[in-house]
Design a protein around this motif. Structure first.
Motif, PDB file in Angstrom:
ATOM      1  N   ALA A  73      -6.326   1.612  -5.623  1.00  0.00           N
ATOM      2  CA  ALA A  73      -6.686   0.200  -5.760  1.00  0.00           C
ATOM      3  C   ALA A  73      -6.089  -0.383  -7.042  1.00  0.00           C
ATOM      4  CB  ALA A  73      -8.208   0.049  -5.767  1.00  0.00           C
ATOM      5  N   GLU A  74      -6.087   0.417  -8.112  1.00  0.00           N
ATOM      6  CA  GLU A  74      -5.490  -0.046  -9.368  1.00  0.00           C
ATOM      7  C   GLU A  74      -3.993  -0.300  -9.200  1.00  0.00           C
ATOM      8  OE1 GLU A  74      -6.305   2.850 -12.334  1.00  0.00           O
ATOM      9  OE2 GLU A  74      -8.490   2.700 -12.124  1.00  0.00           O
ATOM     10  N   THR A  79      -2.248  -0.845  -6.401  1.00  0.00           N
ATOM     11  CA  THR A  79      -1.887  -1.925  -5.472  1.00  0.00           C
ATOM     12  C   THR A  79      -2.000  -3.297  -6.138  1.00  0.00           C
ATOM     13  OG1 THR A  79      -4.150  -1.924  -4.579  1.00  0.00           O
ATOM     14  CG2 THR A  79      -2.478  -0.679  -3.363  1.00  0.00           C
ATOM     15  N   GLU A  80      -2.717  -3.357  -7.268  1.00  0.00           N
ATOM     16  CA  GLU A  80      -2.829  -4.621  -7.996  1.00  0.00           C
ATOM     17  C   GLU A  80      -1.640  -4.853  -8.931  1.00  0.00           C
ATOM     18  OE1 GLU A  80      -5.117  -7.040  -7.626  1.00  0.00           O
ATOM     19  OE2 GLU A  80      -5.864  -5.851  -5.930  1.00  0.00           O
ATOM     20  N   ASP A  97      -8.939   6.780  -4.057  1.00  0.00           N
ATOM     21  CA  ASP A  97      -9.132   5.392  -3.616  1.00  0.00           C
ATOM     22  C   ASP A  97      -9.169   4.436  -4.811  1.00  0.00           C
ATOM     23  OD1 ASP A  97      -9.217   6.195  -0.990  1.00  0.00           O
ATOM     24  OD2 ASP A  97     -11.406   6.198  -0.857  1.00  0.00           O
ATOM     25  N   ARG A  98      -9.850   4.844  -5.876  1.00  0.00           N
ATOM     26  CA  ARG A  98      -9.936   3.977  -7.065  1.00  0.00           C
ATOM     27  C   ARG A  98      -8.569   3.790  -7.714  1.00  0.00           C
ATOM     28  NH1 ARG A  98     -14.552   7.159  -8.016  1.00  0.00           N
ATOM     29  NH2 ARG A  98     -13.473   8.339  -9.649  1.00  0.00           N
ATOM     30  N   ASP A 147       0.827  -1.205   0.000  1.00  0.00           N
ATOM     31  CA  ASP A 147       0.000   0.000   0.000  1.00  0.00           C
ATOM     32  C   ASP A 147       0.864   1.258   0.000  1.00  0.00           C
ATOM     33  OD1 ASP A 147      -2.466  -1.461   0.221  1.00  0.00           O
ATOM     34  OD2 ASP A 147      -2.012  -1.746   2.352  1.00  0.00           O
TER      35      ASP A 147
END
Length: 211
Positions: free
Chosen positions: A66-67, A69-70, A62-63, A34
């Motif tokens: 999230a992208e 962290t993948e 946040d979106r 993160d």
């Protein structure tokens, strides 16, 4: 990149690589993956990074987080190492020095001090002076939500007022430790606190420190 910013950047990248993607950090709710994603988004996605400070942009941040962290962890580390793209304001030397040396120092300590076997780093006097200069300029901004009066003091006696009020607590330590304290890492910073006992307790538990 400036000397301090470049050094702290590479130290952070090396430490993230060594600890792996699932290690704890001092950033509540974040592991090392993160934290790595945050660093990359901050430099490379200004359209989303504004959500760090602006609540209306938080959902977009946040979106995007999230992208990122993948993404493969190794890719995130390499993006940190190579630095910001040319269009980023962080590619400018003055902004790099003013923002990234501090950012990467704090986040390096977020990783280091979350580990059970951490030991203090010995920082060179030039870097300590640079950190103190930053503290003098930003102490009142960073300490604006402090629940007590707060004075920052170096071991040599230099002081900076972070928040005016009573009762007053004086935090004494090296600039690097005072910086961590003022950035909300109170329990991990090696500072001595003097003042009213109840005020010190309030300051230790305060979530308003930092941005």
């Amino acid at each position: 990149m400036s000397t301090h910013a470049k050094r702290e950047r590479l130290l952070l990248a090396d430490l993230l690589e060594t600890e792996g993607p699932d290690a704890p950090t001092l950033c509540e709710g974040w592991n090392t993956r993160d934290l790595a994603a945050h660093v990359v988004v901050r430099e490379r996605r200004p359209d989303a990074a504004g959500g760090i400070l602006i609540k209306q942009l938080a959902s977009r941040l946040d979106r995007v987080m999230a992208e990122f962290t993948e993404k493969p962890y190794e890719e995130l580390i390499q993006l940190i190492r190579t630095g910001p793209p040319r269009f980023s304001p962080f590619s400018l030397k003055q902004i790099d020095e003013a923002s990234n040396a501090i950012e990467f120092y704090v986040h390096t300590e977020d990783v280091r001090r979350a580990q059970p076997d951490w030991v203090p780093r010995e920082l060179d006097p030039v870097f300590q002076d640079a950190l103190w200069s930053r503290l003098e300029r930003t102490a009142r901004l960073m300490g604006r939500g402090t629940p007590t009066g707060l004075v920052l003091r170096r071991p040599d006696g230099q002081t900076a007022v972070a928040h005016r009020g009573t009762p007053v607590v004086t935090a004494t330590g090296e600039p690097s430790e005072l910086l961590l304290f003022l950035y909300g890492r109170q329990n991990a910073a090696e500072v001595e606190l003097e003042g009213d006992k109840d005020a010190i307790a309030k300051l230790h538990d305060a979530r308003q420190l930092g941005l």
